[in-house]
Each structure stands twice: as structure tokens, then as C-alpha cells.
Design a protein around this motif. Sequence first.
Motif, short mmCIF file in Angstrom:
data_model
loop_
_atom_site.label_atom_id
_atom_site.label_comp_id
_atom_site.label_asym_id
_atom_site.label_seq_id
_atom_site.Cartn_x
_atom_site.Cartn_y
_atom_site.Cartn_z
N GLN B 300 0.83 -1.22 0.00
CA GLN B 300 0.00 0.00 0.00
C GLN B 300 0.86 1.27 0.00
O GLN B 300 0.67 2.17 0.81
N PHE B 301 1.82 1.30 -0.88
CA PHE B 301 2.66 2.48 -1.06
C PHE B 301 2.41 3.04 -2.46
O PHE B 301 2.26 2.28 -3.42
N CYS B 302 2.46 4.36 -2.57
CA CYS B 302 2.34 4.99 -3.89
C CYS B 302 3.47 4.54 -4.80
O CYS B 302 3.36 4.60 -6.02
N THR B 303 4.58 4.13 -4.21
CA THR B 303 5.76 3.78 -5.01
C THR B 303 5.96 2.27 -5.09
O THR B 303 7.06 1.80 -5.40
N ASN B 304 4.91 1.51 -4.84
CA ASN B 304 5.00 0.06 -4.92
C ASN B 304 5.34 -0.38 -6.36
O ASN B 304 4.78 0.13 -7.32
N PRO B 305 6.28 -1.35 -6.51
CA PRO B 305 6.68 -1.77 -7.86
C PRO B 305 5.63 -2.65 -8.52
O PRO B 305 5.66 -3.87 -8.39
N GLY B 306 4.72 -2.05 -9.25
CA GLY B 306 3.59 -2.79 -9.83
C GLY B 306 3.86 -3.30 -11.23
O GLY B 306 2.99 -3.95 -11.83
N LEU B 307 5.04 -3.00 -11.78
CA LEU B 307 5.34 -3.43 -13.14
C LEU B 307 6.84 -3.72 -13.22
O LEU B 307 7.65 -2.90 -12.78
N VAL B 308 7.17 -4.89 -13.77
CA VAL B 308 8.56 -5.30 -13.92
C VAL B 308 8.76 -5.65 -15.38
O VAL B 308 7.95 -6.38 -15.95
N LEU B 400 3.00 -7.08 -12.08
CA LEU B 400 2.89 -7.71 -13.39
C LEU B 400 4.27 -7.66 -14.05
O LEU B 400 4.87 -6.59 -14.14
N VAL B 401 4.74 -8.84 -14.49
CA VAL B 401 6.04 -8.90 -15.17
C VAL B 401 5.79 -8.92 -16.67
O VAL B 401 5.00 -9.72 -17.17
N ILE B 402 6.47 -8.02 -17.38
CA ILE B 402 6.31 -7.92 -18.82
C ILE B 402 7.53 -8.53 -19.51
O ILE B 402 8.66 -8.11 -19.26
N GLU B 403 7.26 -9.49 -20.38
CA GLU B 403 8.33 -10.18 -21.09
C GLU B 403 8.50 -9.58 -22.49
O GLU B 403 7.59 -9.65 -23.31
N CYS B 404 9.68 -9.02 -22.71
CA CYS B 404 9.94 -8.34 -23.99
C CYS B 404 10.79 -9.26 -24.87
O CYS B 404 11.60 -10.05 -24.38
N ALA B 405 10.64 -9.09 -26.18
CA ALA B 405 11.44 -9.87 -27.11
C ALA B 405 12.90 -9.44 -27.06
O ALA B 405 13.82 -10.25 -27.17
N ASP B 406 13.12 -8.16 -26.88
CA ASP B 406 14.49 -7.63 -26.90
C ASP B 406 14.50 -6.23 -26.27
O ASP B 406 13.46 -5.74 -25.82
N LEU B 407 15.66 -5.59 -26.29
CA LEU B 407 15.76 -4.27 -25.67
C LEU B 407 14.93 -3.23 -26.41
O LEU B 407 14.43 -2.27 -25.80
#
Lengths: 525, 525
Positions: B300-308, B400-407
Amino acid sequence: MQPTGQQLIGQQTVAAHGAPIQAIDPATGERLEPIYAGGSAAEVERACQLAEEAYATYRETSLEARAALLEAIAAEIEALGEPLIERAMAETGLPRTRLESERGRTCGQLRLFASVVRAGEWLDVRIDPALPERQPMPRVDLRQRHVALGPVAVFGASNFPLAFSVSGGDSASALAAGCPVVVKAHSAHPGTSELVGRAVQQAVADCDLPEGVFSVLFGSGNEIGQTLVADSRIQAVGFTGSRAGGLALMQTAQARPQPIPVYAEMSSINPVFLLPEALAARGREIAEGFVGSLNMGAGQFCTNPGLVIGVKGEALDAFLTTAGEAVQASAAQTMLTPGIHAAYQDGVGALASHPRVREVARGQEGEGPHPCQTALFAASATDFLASEALQAEVFGAASLVIECADLAEMRAVAEALEGQLTATLQLDDGDLDAARALLPVLERRAGRVLANGWPTGVEVCHAMVHGGPFPATSDARSTSVGSAAIRRFLRPVCYQALPAGLLPEALRDGNPQGVTRLVDGRRES
Amino acid sequence: MQPTGQQLIGQQTVAAHGAPIQAIDPATGERLEPIYAGGSAAEVERACQLAEEAYATYRETSLEARAALLEAIAAEIEALGEPLIERAMAETGLPRTRLESERGRTCGQLRLFASVVRAGEWLDVRIDPALPERQPMPRVDLRQRHVALGPVAVFGASNFPLAFSVSGGDSASALAAGCPVVVKAHSAHPGTSELVGRAVQQAVADCDLPEGVFSVLFGSGNEIGQTLVADSRIQAVGFTGSRAGGLALMQTAQARPQPIPVYAEMSSINPVFLLPEALAARGREIAEGFVGSLNMGAGQFCTNPGLVIGVKGEALDAFLTTAGEAVQASAAQTMLTPGIHAAYQDGVGALASHPRVREVARGQEGEGPHPCQTALFAASATDFLASEALQAEVFGAASLVIECADLAEMRAVAEALEGQLTATLQLDDGDLDAARALLPVLERRAGRVLANGWPTGVEVCHAMVHGGPFPATSDARSTSVGSAAIRRFLRPVCYQALPAGLLPEALRDGNPQGVTRLVDGRRES
């Protein structure tokens, strides 16, 4: 160089196809060549796209490179020489001396911002070094600087065709902050706008900067301006003009998916308080100074003294007599545009026909098609306090004198005022107590408080505030004139524990840019 | 001292008659005494009138007097002792250690602002002395300082019952700036709010300041808050809460006859970029650090890491495995309120049922009535880029972890992000080029950019920026944490040719307050 009637988008000149714009010489009514085909959404799109691309590199230019651009723009505007002055005279009806002095101010403020960029205080560098041993928790390294907001839309003002138009104060401060600028030129002086725009284009090219740093769009009506402010790439707006125009832009900016700041300088009647001792001792001199300020530039200044407040009695009667005589002797000056002239006539007509307002004097009628006949009115404080309409700005050389029963009623008038750019006190030593009582009331309502001077004549310097509470501006937290104007286009960013190689230069150890820094709360210069 | 259920208006305690508010212990579901009868327009009117009256003198208090108030408030909050911690624990479900540390931060930031007030940099004194001999026109004496905007409305946040509530960062910075404060207490912790409010009341009385400097209103629903923001005497708003709540206040503030600034800190998902070398070398350690940050304070922090965001492959798979295990081992923590718990359940449910999102792991279920079951999801960058819904903040320990194809795709994800409070890079030496490419993208979207740390844990210092582009906040030009927060509540005023006896002390010759000044463009400290 002659104006060609084209849009200036980056380094290109583009022929658009919208509704035509043609300047009118307000002194003769003559239409001036060329005709500008108005821009449309396509031109806005192209200018914003280029501005967005330029933002990526322009915002990280060195302090020196950015200062050099501002100085190059000043030099290019000066190099336009006589044709710029002649075109501006034809498009505005303003006299040569005024426009030459305005050109001086315009180039002077570009050079002031160059010095401000080099000094680097605007970066507001703050460094809180790591404290690895701190208990109960270590502190990591934290560094803050300010960065440019992004592309800025600037609306040229009708009444300062050089100093608050294409390369005026808003553009200079935005460019100084690192923001590309897309100007919507004022349709009253398109030729002047194009000439200045071409000077800026040349400076951008000579400085090897990305072309999107600067564009000038021309378009009639509100559509192109609204499209520009609604464009997602625009991140702030600078505007000087009418209250209705400013409010419309504020609404568009707020209605965007991402709202953005609007710095709109709108309307102000710039009250002048005649304190009793000064009025008794120097009423004649004050009256003459007042009418001089009132007539300056045909009254077409944001800081024109449109309201004078005094305590009724012999001294105020004498003031009215002297001021009335000076008004009667006032030659009519040509107003900037037919529209401004018509609005002035309406405003003066409304005062003249107001049942509680009496006419003190009118100036000479003048001969050209758009003369500003100076007008002075008077009303009682009671009636002023009862009628909001008497606070409406009449843009031009018209003013209203309010007669108060006593100092308490003068204070009541001050308290009833809307936000203003300026508030002026005419005072002598014996008025200090009265002034002290008014000062906090005025300070709350105005961005600048003056003693024994006149609000027209805005010095471009570090301490100036040309701003003030709504409706004088849309954002009282800023100034549009003077070096502090750069702050409008910046935001802070904090860098936490970044490797040295990733830190922006201004934040690196050893202070390579030599800027003032707040280190662990202590100022290092 | 026990909470009494009354409104705190100036030095008075007032029984109101509106809809009742009662705190709930989220760990047990038990209702806590007393019941607060909600305030109404009458209480808003009274608090605003007192604030307006107090503004006249409070804004001109000496630097020392204002600093002393801030220190007295800190001492009074500390003097509340154990009952404050116990009440806050009961009302929020937060553990003792967290609340004791938050009390430390709250008092620390009051003392930081006391030091900031004394240092006087916030006055931003600028003096351009008269140049009577200047050609072609003399310059008059011009001096600038900053003054308090006026009474400020502060909305207490649910997730920081001390540090961002009644006497939290917004109140401390507004009081430091010279603005009286009217707090709308958060209905989730009225008892904590009342206790702290009484501590402030006591400090105001002990410092002999006008009572209207501070009031605390209680009221359910949005009505009292909207009435407060619409009140003509309120000149700025500080808010920390939901996007919908912030947008509603922005709308009210803009619709006033005189629009006012709103500083709303709203929503942020705080992206964390896992750069390849760091992920390969330290994937396990990063995964553990991530889940630690994710779970902090039940997320419950405004700065919680919600996206990786990472590049798919073995290293990211290993990261997901480790992070998934840590999530599974995560104990459920009690959430702040039934409403926040329900919203969290909805948000997690939406992710779980999203056809393009897969569940990586869930934490332990927990037993109390409002447990936060940690949740970790994953999706492809392609799907993330195609679905705006995946950027919605889920307030709580979900990520939520986002998987990217590349940089290149990682950069595309960065470019698609809305405004954020923070953006984090996990990087090793070999990642510097990749980081350098991302940095300008992130800097444009976030108020704070971190390397190799976690965004939770916001240091209260000079260099901090807790802010960021919309929708992270309503105004990216400011911070709500750290000493620079004082600027939000100030505006510049210029004094032209004022007699010495009328000048504010900070602007007088001889620099009697000993503050740093910009004199004719040169810094004097």
C-alpha cells in the motif's frame, strides 16, 4: 527580406490552404500584402512532430550552446534592420520610437536569458550524499535537477508585436529552459511575425540545432490554436491576450487526457490609490503623470492604469480637473486593430451609458479609421462596490476614478478587487500608515506593488513580477517577464544512486558545470 | 487523551450533525469508538473564515516564529506517546514498528521544514537596485520575495496515517510557507487524525498564533471535501489518494470563479526495468529484493513496484521462478480498509481473468477479514502494448512482469507508459549502454529515477522528488515530499520603489534576516 505568406515549420516554409489572413494597416485601413493562407491540423501535426523530435536533444544541449542560440536570435533580429520596423509600424500603427525600443527590449531579454542559462541557477541542483552508516537506515545518494517540460505552444500578443510575440518573453524563456517552441502568430501582424520567425530559423540553423526547436504557424480564428494546445506533444502554453481567449485555452488544456499548465496573462485594470497627503501636496503632478501613463501606447498595455481610487474632497476635485484637462488635450492615437478599436468603443460606450458613472473628459477625436479617443470617467465607491461591471477591463486609454468617503471605503474598494498585475500607491510621508494598512490587501491581489510611479513600463530584470492572481493571469505562481519566467517550463527530477556514468553533467561530482548547488542542505556557490 | 469524535475548528471542538463516520479495525472488523458526526457546509464555513483571518498575520510571522510552530507540533505529536500508536494500529492494521517509524518521519519532516523556513531560501529574494543614471531610461528599485498563497486544503491519505495525513508532508510544507491549513481527515483513521489534530491545536495555542492557522474536519463521502475546495478562501489543495478522487478535486478547483492549484498525488505503477547483465548476474537477489519491496506495507505504497520489465529468456524465467517462490511464501498482511481490500480483490481478479495474463504465483491467503494475498502475474510486451487496462494501478501487493522480445521492445514498453512517480533500473556495468538509451525516456515519465534499489522508501530530504507527470500527479512541476515541497504554496510579489518603511523585512537594505539574495543578478549568500 520580404514576408512571403508562408508557414515556418522547422527549417521549411510551407504553403498552407486554410482561411486567408491579411494584415490591415490600422492607420489607413489598407490591406497589406501578402495574404497568409491559414494553417490547419496538418501544419500543427508537422510542427509538433518536429518539436517532439527536437526535444530529445535540445533539452540536453550544453548551457553554452543554449545561451549561444538565444544570442544568435537577438543578433538575427537586429540584422533584420529597417524592414522589420517598417513592417511592424504598418501592421500595428505603433510609432517608430516605440517599436525600436521594443526591439531593444526583445533582444535584451533574449540576452538576459542567455546569461540566466549560463549561470545555471535554474537547474536548482540539490545533492544529498549517501549516508551508508546512518541508523536505523542508511541513506542512498539522491540528486535533483530541473529539466525542460517539453514542447511549448506560444501565442503571440497583439500589443507587443516584438517583445511578446514570435520571439518575445514566452519564447525566450521556453527556449532557455530547453523547450522547443511552436508559435501561433497573432493574425494582426503576420508579416512582422514571419520576419522574426525567419530570423529565429536562421539562428537555429547557424547553431546546428534540430530544426524542430522552432516553428511559426499562422491561422485565423481559434481552431489552429485549440488544435495546438490539444496536441499531446505540447506540454505547456504561454499566452498573452483577452480573458475569454485565456479561459478557452485553459479549458482545452484541462480537458486533455493529460492536462498541461497554461500561463495566460489576461486582464488587469491596475488600480492606483491616491493617498491623501500625496494628493493634497502633488495632485497636479500626479494627474499629469497619470494621464501620461494612461495614454502610453494608446492605452494598449496590460498594465494600463484603468482604475484610480481617491478620497473625495477638494484635492480629488482638483486632481479630476487637471486630469480632465490633460485628457481633453490628448491626441488620439491609432489602435492596433479594427477589432481592438471596436471593443474599445464598446467599453467606453458602456461606461458612458452606465447610470452611475459620470464622464469627466474625452480626448481629441482623431482622424484615422481606428483612433483611440482617451476617456476619463468617475463613480462613487458605493456604486463601484455595487457593480461588478465597473471592474471590466476596457483595453485602451480609458480610466475610471472612484471617489471614496474615507480611507475605510478605499480599503473596501481594494478588498473588492479581482486579481491584478499591478497595484500602485501614490503616497507621501504622511501617508505611510494608510499605505501600511493597504499593502497586505494589495499584495494579495497583485503581482507587483508600486509606489509613486506608474504601472506602464515593465522592467525586464531578475526581480520583476509580471503576473498576479486570477484573472490577471491563470497562474499566480509565476511571472511572464523577467528572468524568473524560465521556471514556468521546468520540472524537477530526482536521480537515486545512479552510476556516475549515467548522471546528467550538472549533477556529477566535482561540479563540472560550476553551478550553485544545495549539498546536504548547505548552499555551495 | 482519548478521541472524542468532534471536529477541530481553530481552538474549538465542535459537535457536528452530519452522517456518522466510524473507524473499523481492519484486522478484526470491529467498529471503533467514538462515532464522528460528519461535518457540513457550516463547519467548512467556520474553518475557512478562521483560516482567512489567520492568514493576515500568520503569513507575516517571523522565520523564527514559524519554525518554532513546526518544532512545537513535532514535540506535541511525540508527547501523544503510546495512545497515538495504539489508535493508529487499531485503525489501520499497520504494525507497531511501521507506525513508530512513520511517526519519526512525520516529526522529522516537521523539523526539516523548520530548518528550511529559518534558512529563508524559499523567499527567493531578488533585488535589482535603482539605476538613476541609466540611458535611455533610468531603472527604479525593484525587489521580489515569495509570499504564502493563502489558506490551503489538505486531504489526509489512507496509507500514511501520520506522514501524509493531518500533520503530514502537505500540512508541514503549507504551514512552512505561511499558509493556514484546513485538513479534511481521512475517514479510515479519524481517531488518529483527531489525536494529531489536538497536538497541532496545542502547538498553535502555545505559540500564541491565531487559532485559524489549523483546523481538522471530518465528514463522510465527497461532499465536505468538494465544499472545502470550492470555498473562495481556499487558495490551494494538497491531496494524496486515488486517481478518481484527484480528478474530481481538479475539476472542482478549475470550475471555481477563481481556479486554484491542486497538488494531487494519484496513481503510479512504478516500473522496474531488469537490464540483461544484472538479471543474468544477480537474478535471484533482484527477485528477492523485488518481492520484499512488493510486500512492504501490504503493497500500500504509492511507489509500490507494480510493473517489472525484462527481456525473455532463461534469466527472466529464473527470476520468475525465484520471485514466484518468494511470493508463495509471503504472509498475508492486513489491508488498511475494507474498501481498499475489496478494490485490491477486484484488481487482482481482473488481472487473473485477463485472457493475455498468466498467473505466476499467489501468496498465503491469510486469516483476518481483510488480508492482502500477494499476487504476481506475467504478460508479453506485445499484449501489454495492446491493452491499456494492464497499466491500471492495483493498490496492494500485486505486480505484473512484462516479457519483452528484446531491448527495443523494452524501450517501446517504456515509451508507452503513463506518468509515474518512479522508474527503476536494475543494471550492471555491462548494461550502461542500455540504461543510457532508456534514461531519457524514463526521465520524461517519472519524477524519480533509481538504479539498483527499490522505489518504496521515500527519503525526506532536499533532493527528493515525489511527483511526476500526469496521472502520477496533477502537477509535475512540484514534489510533495522533501524540502522543495514548500514551493507549491508560494507566489512571487515584486515591490517597486517602495519607501524603506513599507518594505517587508526580508527585502530591506542590510539584509536583516540574513537570507540569500540575488542582487542585480549576482548571488549573495
